[in-house]
Design a protein around this motif. Structure first.
Motif, PDB file in Angstrom:
ATOM      1  N   SER A  58       0.981  -1.118   0.087  1.00 56.36           N
ATOM      2  CA  SER A  58      -0.003   0.105  -0.001  1.00 56.36           C
ATOM      3  C   SER A  58       0.849   1.272   0.020  1.00 56.36           C
ATOM      4  O   SER A  58       1.913   1.286   0.679  1.00 56.36           O
ATOM      5  N   TYR A  59       0.383   2.272  -0.520  1.00 53.57           N
ATOM      6  CA  TYR A  59       1.233   3.752  -0.563  1.00 53.57           C
ATOM      7  C   TYR A  59       0.635   4.281   0.550  1.00 53.57           C
ATOM      8  O   TYR A  59      -0.825   4.281   1.152  1.00 53.57           O
ATOM      9  N   GLY A  60       1.497   5.186   1.233  1.00 52.45           N
ATOM     10  CA  GLY A  60       0.953   6.107   2.264  1.00 52.45           C
ATOM     11  C   GLY A  60       1.459   7.321   2.044  1.00 52.45           C
ATOM     12  O   GLY A  60       2.731   7.618   1.268  1.00 52.45           O
ATOM     13  N   PHE A  61       0.940   8.330   2.710  1.00 48.30           N
ATOM     14  CA  PHE A  61       1.393   9.991   2.467  1.00 48.30           C
ATOM     15  C   PHE A  61       1.144  10.248   3.802  1.00 48.30           C
ATOM     16  O   PHE A  61       0.315  10.352   4.558  1.00 48.30           O
ATOM     17  N   ARG A  62       2.308  11.444   4.061  1.00 45.98           N
ATOM     18  CA  ARG A  62       2.047  12.203   5.506  1.00 45.98           C
ATOM     19  C   ARG A  62       3.076  13.206   5.148  1.00 45.98           C
ATOM     20  O   ARG A  62       3.808  13.392   4.388  1.00 45.98           O
ATOM     21  N   PHE A  63       2.796  14.442   5.946  1.00 49.04           N
ATOM     22  CA  PHE A  63       3.709  15.393   6.155  1.00 49.04           C
ATOM     23  C   PHE A  63       4.852  15.259   6.950  1.00 49.04           C
ATOM     24  O   PHE A  63       4.683  14.422   8.125  1.00 49.04           O
ATOM     25  N   ASP A  64       5.966  15.545   6.810  1.00 50.00           N
ATOM     26  CA  ASP A  64       7.238  15.358   7.584  1.00 50.00           C
ATOM     27  C   ASP A  64       7.961  16.642   7.628  1.00 50.00           C
ATOM     28  O   ASP A  64       8.040  17.199   6.744  1.00 50.00           O
ATOM     29  N   SER A  65       8.730  16.807   8.813  1.00 52.42           N
ATOM     30  CA  SER A  65       9.470  17.994   8.969  1.00 52.42           C
ATOM     31  C   SER A  65      11.003  17.649   9.035  1.00 52.42           C
ATOM     32  O   SER A  65      12.055  18.565   9.123  1.00 52.42           O
ATOM     33  N   ASP A  66      11.220  16.446   9.009  1.00 53.44           N
ATOM     34  CA  ASP A  66      12.516  16.062   9.304  1.00 53.44           C
ATOM     35  C   ASP A  66      12.967  14.922   8.000  1.00 53.44           C
ATOM     36  O   ASP A  66      12.275  14.213   7.697  1.00 53.44           O
ATOM     37  N   LEU A  67      14.370  15.121   7.602  1.00 49.20           N
ATOM     38  CA  LEU A  67      14.785  14.300   6.867  1.00 49.20           C
ATOM     39  C   LEU A  67      15.596  13.040   7.299  1.00 49.20           C
ATOM     40  O   LEU A  67      16.399  13.430   8.273  1.00 49.20           O
ATOM     41  N   GLY A  68      15.555  11.808   7.100  1.00 49.29           N
ATOM     42  CA  GLY A  68      16.314  10.883   7.656  1.00 49.29           C
ATOM     43  C   GLY A  68      17.555  10.599   6.835  1.00 49.29           C
ATOM     44  O   GLY A  68      17.541  11.097   5.492  1.00 49.29           O
ATOM     45  N   GLU A  69      18.556  10.016   7.463  1.00 51.59           N
ATOM     46  CA  GLU A  69      19.820  10.047   6.649  1.00 51.59           C
ATOM     47  C   GLU A  69      19.760   8.835   5.441  1.00 51.59           C
ATOM     48  O   GLU A  69      20.565   9.135   4.483  1.00 51.59           O
ATOM     49  N   ASP A  70      18.906   7.974   5.441  1.00 59.39           N
ATOM     50  CA  ASP A  70      18.695   7.236   4.182  1.00 59.39           C
ATOM     51  C   ASP A  70      17.479   7.727   3.368  1.00 59.39           C
ATOM     52  O   ASP A  70      16.995   6.984   2.298  1.00 59.39           O
ATOM     53  N   ASP A  71      16.937   9.038   3.701  1.00 57.29           N
ATOM     54  CA  ASP A  71      16.118   9.525   2.613  1.00 57.29           C
ATOM     55  C   ASP A  71      16.426  10.375   1.435  1.00 57.29           C
ATOM     56  O   ASP A  71      17.610  10.808   1.579  1.00 57.29           O
ATOM     57  N   ALA A  72      15.818  10.057   0.285  1.00 56.91           N
ATOM     58  CA  ALA A  72      16.066  10.905  -0.991  1.00 56.91           C
ATOM     59  C   ALA A  72      14.928  11.676  -0.914  1.00 56.91           C
ATOM     60  O   ALA A  72      13.941  11.679  -0.601  1.00 56.91           O
ATOM     61  N   ASN A  73      15.061  13.112  -1.520  1.00 53.99           N
ATOM     62  CA  ASN A  73      14.129  14.115  -1.841  1.00 53.99           C
ATOM     63  C   ASN A  73      14.084  14.572  -2.990  1.00 53.99           C
ATOM     64  O   ASN A  73      15.157  14.709  -3.611  1.00 53.99           O
ATOM     65  N   PHE A  74      13.003  14.899  -3.648  1.00 57.80           N
ATOM     66  CA  PHE A  74      12.779  15.348  -4.990  1.00 57.80           C
ATOM     67  C   PHE A  74      11.851  16.594  -4.787  1.00 57.80           C
ATOM     68  O   PHE A  74      10.697  16.579  -4.401  1.00 57.80           O
ATOM     69  N   ASP A  75      12.170  17.677  -5.633  1.00 58.36           N
ATOM     70  CA  ASP A  75      11.521  18.875  -5.463  1.00 58.36           C
ATOM     71  C   ASP A  75      10.954  19.369  -6.740  1.00 58.36           C
ATOM     72  O   ASP A  75      11.492  18.852  -7.717  1.00 58.36           O
ATOM     73  N   ASN A  76       9.866  20.012  -6.538  1.00 51.69           N
ATOM     74  CA  ASN A  76       8.963  20.815  -7.540  1.00 51.69           C
ATOM     75  C   ASN A  76       8.791  22.143  -6.889  1.00 51.69           C
ATOM     76  O   ASN A  76       8.089  22.376  -6.211  1.00 51.69           O
ATOM     77  N   GLY A  77       9.586  23.018  -7.204  1.00 49.43           N
ATOM     78  CA  GLY A  77       9.619  24.373  -6.819  1.00 49.43           C
ATOM     79  C   GLY A  77      10.062  24.065  -5.447  1.00 49.43           C
ATOM     80  O   GLY A  77      11.007  23.640  -4.824  1.00 49.43           O
ATOM     81  N   ASP A  78       9.292  24.877  -4.480  1.00 49.36           N
ATOM     82  CA  ASP A  78       9.482  24.888  -3.130  1.00 49.36           C
ATOM     83  C   ASP A  78       8.954  23.970  -2.166  1.00 49.36           C
ATOM     84  O   ASP A  78       8.857  23.827  -0.982  1.00 49.36           O
ATOM     85  N   VAL A  79       8.297  22.604  -3.103  1.00 51.27           N
ATOM     86  CA  VAL A  79       7.926  21.611  -2.603  1.00 51.27           C
ATOM     87  C   VAL A  79       8.792  20.551  -2.550  1.00 51.27           C
ATOM     88  O   VAL A  79       9.212  20.032  -3.713  1.00 51.27           O
ATOM     89  N   THR A  80       8.956  19.633  -1.511  1.00 52.55           N
ATOM     90  CA  THR A  80       9.699  18.675  -1.467  1.00 52.55           C
ATOM     91  C   THR A  80       8.967  17.260  -1.078  1.00 52.55           C
ATOM     92  O   THR A  80       8.145  17.319  -0.441  1.00 52.55           O
ATOM     93  N   LEU A  81       9.027  16.386  -1.989  1.00 52.76           N
ATOM     94  CA  LEU A  81       8.737  15.061  -1.832  1.00 52.76           C
ATOM     95  C   LEU A  81       9.864  14.014  -1.276  1.00 52.76           C
ATOM     96  O   LEU A  81      10.991  13.929  -1.966  1.00 52.76           O
TER      97      LEU A  81
END
Length: 126
Positions: A58-81
């Motif tokens: 299953s897919y899940g979505f939530r807001f997060d304010s912290d990045l873990g050391e094993d996270d990758a992030n992808f940006d669209n303008g000022d929004v980060t996935l």
């Protein structure tokens, strides 16, 4: 769509593909609106994969304010996935979108790795 990527896993032997995930403009706009409602412009949208659902995962979505050391992030303008390393392997090549229709309003994942998915699109198998 303006996308960039950062990787926070220094122990990883394989780099994250900058085209591995994308966040559509529609999804980014919805995140902006939700951040305004929350009163926190620094919140990031996290997408993750869990076991379960009618098709296996299953897919899940939530807001997060912290990045873990094993996270990758992808940006669209000022929004980060944000995606953790376990989920990343199942989501490579995916697009996260936001849709409004007869089934309601929701974030959806178009995942080219999924061999089957349920009717509502919230679970899949590989």
């Amino acid at each position: 769509m303006n996308e960039s990527i950062n990787q926070f896993n220094p122990s990883s032997s394989q780099p994250v593909d900058p085209t591995a995930l994308s966040l559509t403009d529609s999804a980014a706009q919805k995140v902006r609106r939700l951040r305004e409602e929350e009163g926190d412009s620094e919140l990031m949208l996290r997408v993750y994969v869990t076991g379960g659902g009618c098709s296996g995962f299953s897919y899940g979505f939530r807001f997060d304010s912290d990045l873990g050391e094993d996270d990758a992030n992808f940006d669209n303008g000022d929004v980060t996935l944000v995606v953790d390393s376990l989920s990343y392997q199942y989501l490579q090549g995916s697009t996260v979108d936001y849709t409004e229709g007869l089934e309601g309003a929701r974030f959806v994942v178009a995942n080219p790795n999924a061999t089957t998915s349920c009717g509502c699109g919230s679970s899949f198998s590989i």
